[in-house]
Design an enzyme around this catalytic site. Structure first.
Site, mmCIF file in Angstrom:
data_model
loop_
_atom_site.group_PDB
_atom_site.id
_atom_site.type_symbol
_atom_site.label_atom_id
_atom_site.label_comp_id
_atom_site.label_asym_id
_atom_site.label_seq_id
_atom_site.Cartn_x
_atom_site.Cartn_y
_atom_site.Cartn_z
ATOM 1 N N ASN A 1 17.052 -2.990 -11.066
ATOM 2 C CA ASN A 1 17.273 -2.718 -12.498
ATOM 3 C C ASN A 1 16.366 -1.627 -13.060
ATOM 4 O O ASN A 1 16.761 -0.842 -13.905
ATOM 5 C CB ASN A 1 17.150 -4.011 -13.317
ATOM 6 N N GLY B 1 17.036 -1.048 3.140
ATOM 7 C CA GLY B 1 18.007 -1.972 3.701
ATOM 8 C C GLY B 1 18.170 -3.211 2.847
ATOM 9 O O GLY B 1 17.691 -3.277 1.714
ATOM 10 N N THR B 2 18.848 -4.209 3.402
ATOM 11 C CA THR B 2 19.189 -5.417 2.638
ATOM 12 C C THR B 2 18.112 -6.488 2.744
ATOM 13 O O THR B 2 17.288 -6.462 3.661
ATOM 14 C CB THR B 2 20.514 -6.014 3.155
ATOM 15 N N GLY B 3 18.192 -7.445 1.830
ATOM 16 C CA GLY B 3 17.268 -8.577 1.844
ATOM 17 C C GLY B 3 17.348 -9.399 3.116
ATOM 18 O O GLY B 3 16.322 -9.666 3.757
ATOM 19 N N PRO B 4 18.555 -9.813 3.535
ATOM 20 C CA PRO B 4 18.662 -10.642 4.740
ATOM 21 C C PRO B 4 18.136 -9.961 6.007
ATOM 22 O O PRO B 4 17.709 -10.636 6.932
ATOM 23 C CB PRO B 4 20.172 -10.908 4.849
ATOM 24 N N ARG B 5 18.159 -8.620 6.057
ATOM 25 C CA ARG B 5 17.673 -7.925 7.265
ATOM 26 C C ARG B 5 16.219 -7.457 7.101
ATOM 27 O O ARG B 5 15.308 -7.998 7.715
ATOM 28 C CB ARG B 5 18.605 -6.750 7.605
ATOM 29 N N VAL B 6 15.980 -6.495 6.222
ATOM 30 C CA VAL B 6 14.617 -5.967 6.053
ATOM 31 C C VAL B 6 13.717 -6.973 5.348
ATOM 32 O O VAL B 6 12.594 -7.237 5.778
ATOM 33 C CB VAL B 6 14.629 -4.650 5.239
ATOM 34 N N GLY B 7 14.219 -7.532 4.248
ATOM 35 C CA GLY B 7 13.402 -8.454 3.457
ATOM 36 C C GLY B 7 12.907 -9.628 4.283
ATOM 37 O O GLY B 7 11.723 -9.964 4.278
ATOM 38 N N GLU C 1 7.954 -12.596 -9.438
ATOM 39 C CA GLU C 1 8.349 -12.356 -10.830
ATOM 40 C C GLU C 1 9.864 -12.498 -10.877
ATOM 41 O O GLU C 1 10.583 -11.681 -10.329
ATOM 42 C CB GLU C 1 7.882 -10.966 -11.271
ATOM 43 N N CYS D 1 14.790 -8.245 -17.028
ATOM 44 C CA CYS D 1 14.451 -9.683 -17.015
ATOM 45 C C CYS D 1 13.907 -10.149 -18.366
ATOM 46 O O CYS D 1 13.911 -11.343 -18.664
ATOM 47 C CB CYS D 1 13.454 -9.981 -15.906
ATOM 48 N N GLU E 1 0.731 -10.292 -13.228
ATOM 49 C CA GLU E 1 0.406 -8.908 -12.879
ATOM 50 C C GLU E 1 -0.242 -8.251 -14.084
ATOM 51 O O GLU E 1 0.028 -8.614 -15.210
ATOM 52 C CB GLU E 1 1.681 -8.154 -12.488
#
Length: 487
Positions: free
Chosen positions: A155, A209-215, A253, A287, A468
């Site tokens: 965002n 990359g994506t969350g499921p792979r890199v994250g 966050e 947010c 933070e």
């Protein structure tokens, strides 16, 4: 759709070098619905190479003085500022936000993030105490944690990425960052400035990359002791599960379902434009945006009339249009998700006063397939509705009446989130009373989104873990030691 040769091809930035990837993901221009960019579809192998680079860079970078690190951060801020227009254009095209917002908020704040932490790192002090009767001196020492895994959302892409990178490297850590695969372009542009600013190779590594792979590879890696994440609650739950066996430090966050409470003595001249902005800025994709507006009964009808009139003037247009207040939503699936909440509200018997399904949206022919939606105001809705409880993260807000102070506090607190709230009143005593009782980490009174970066930022309940800001970020990105010397 453009041919592949016309598309922007991003590369991972690891160990000070751009490295190609064996497979890529399509990235769309939200204002046209067309693919315009190819983002690396990285995975475990790329994260492993990044860990090696970050590990190698850590001893040298962490042993630099805070002053030396501050100089590098300031040079990076200068380079970002010199590229402001180019970065703003890229951010607007990649995310769908208006060019005006990218120019005035996203990129200037990214510059400020580096300048702020370049300064704040020089002003932290440690503690020292004496125990004369035992002949002991105690003092504390803060040291960088090591490799920081930083996962930032789509965002506010560069704004929130730099909010993580700046304090992490200021404190002497090396980082592996994963921007959202939906908005990777400005992170890639930032990589081009790192060497010029004097950031040594391996100090900042960006793996796309994506969350499921890199994250998941990053979060579960045993040599990455710290994870800072901004995003959704379900992803945070997954991060917590994967990191638990390694006892990692986490800063999460997460979302919000932020109330605005408007008392009968509010200054509506200021309140209405500010509340339109707090509801619909950045397409409602912040947010901190307001999605529940509680208005005291005696002014409810007047507020609603004026608020809907002001919302209808909030122009939805192509991001480059200087008169547009709002651009396109991030993706087709997200647009469909936001629209589904309006359908649910209608099915429950709520009134849609303006926006989705009520007013016509006019767009140029080439933007007809873009992910645009009018700002939408819902009323006659129950607190139990999913539209009043779940984070929609789009240009949708609900307006409901209340009678008493006690009642509205209870209703405002009745959701699982506790990120931000706004209170509108000219009664100072009431402002303090209500602010104290609201379960929110951030409370603005008679204003919205005025930030003081020294002070803590973060939420309560399901809105996250940790804070933070100057001191809080420094505490998170360092480990503290207590040293006792007997003399």
């Amino acid at each position: 759709m453009a041919g592949t040769k016309d598309l922007l091809m991003l590369e991972n930035f690891i160990g000070g070098q751009f490295l190609p990837c064996h497979s890529y993901i399509d990235s769309y221009d939200p204002s046209t619905g067309e693919v315009y960019c190819k983002v690396p579809n990285s995975g475990k192998d790329e994260v492993e190479v990044a860990v090696e680079a970050a590990r190698g860079a850590f001893p040298g970078w962490s042993s630099q003085s805070p002053e030396k690190r501050a100089q590098v951060l300031n040079r990076l801020a200068d380079l970002l500022e010199q590229s402001l227009e180019e970065l703003a254009q890229a951010e607007s095209k990649d995310q769908g936000k208006t060019l005006t917002l990218a120019r005035t908020m996203d990129i200037p704040r990214s510059v400020q993030n580096f300048r702020f932490f370049a300064s704040s790192i020089l002003h932290h002090t440690t503690e020292c105490t004496h125990m004369d009767h035992l002949g002991c001196l105690h003092y504390t020492l803060r040291t960088p944690v090591g490799i920081a895994g930083l996962i930032s959302p789509w965002n506010l892409p560069l704004y929130l990425l730099t909010w993580k990178i700046a304090p992490a490297i200021a404190a002497g850590n090396t980082v592996i960052a994963k921007p959202s695969e939906l908005t990777s372009v400005t992170a890639w542009m930032l990589c081009k400035l790192l060497d010029k600013a004097g950031v040594p190779p391996g100090v900042v590594n960006i793996v796309f990359g994506t969350g499921p792979r890199v994250g998941e590879a990053l979060v579960s890696h045993p040599e990455v002791p710290l994870i800072s994440f901004t995003g959704s609650q379900p992803t945070a739950e997954r991060i917590t599960q994967l990191s638990a066996p390694h006892c990692k430090k986490l800063s999460l966050e997460l979302g919000g379902k932020n109330p605005a409470i408007i008392f009968e003595d509010a200054n509506l001249e200021e309140c209405i434009p500010a509340t339109v902005r707090s509801s619909f800025a950045n397409q409602g994709e912040i947010c901190l945006c307001t999605s529940r507006i509680f208005v005291q009964k005696s002014i409810y009808c007047e507020f609603l009339k004026r608020f809907v009139e002001a919302t209808r003037k909030w122009k939805v247009g192509i991001p480059s249009d200087p008169s547009a207040s709002m651009g396109a939503l991030i993706s087709k699936p997200h647009l469909e998700k936001v629209r589904s909440y309006v359908k649910k509200a209608r099915a429950e018997g709520a009134q849609i006063l303006c926006g989705e399904g009520v007013d016509m949206l006019s767009l140029p022919p080439k933007n007809q397939a873009g992910y645009f939606m009018l700002p939408t105001v819902i009323t006659d809705i129950k607190d139990e509705s999913c539209c009043m409880k779940e984070e929609i993260f789009g240009p949708v807000t609900c307006v409901v009446p209340f009678e008493s102070e006690e009642e509205v506090i209870k209703r405002a607190n009745s959701v699982e989130y506790g990120l931000a709230a706004t209170v509108w009143s000219s009664n100072v005593g009431r402002i303090h009373r209500v602010a104290k009782k609201l379960q929110s980490g951030l409370i603005w009174t008679n204003c919205w989104l005025i930030r003081e970066l020294n002070l803590p930022f973060g939420g309560m309940k399901h809105s996250g873990i940790g804070r933070e800001g100057a001191k809080d970020s420094y505490d998170f990105f360092t480990e503290i030691k207590t040293i006792t010397v007997k003399h």
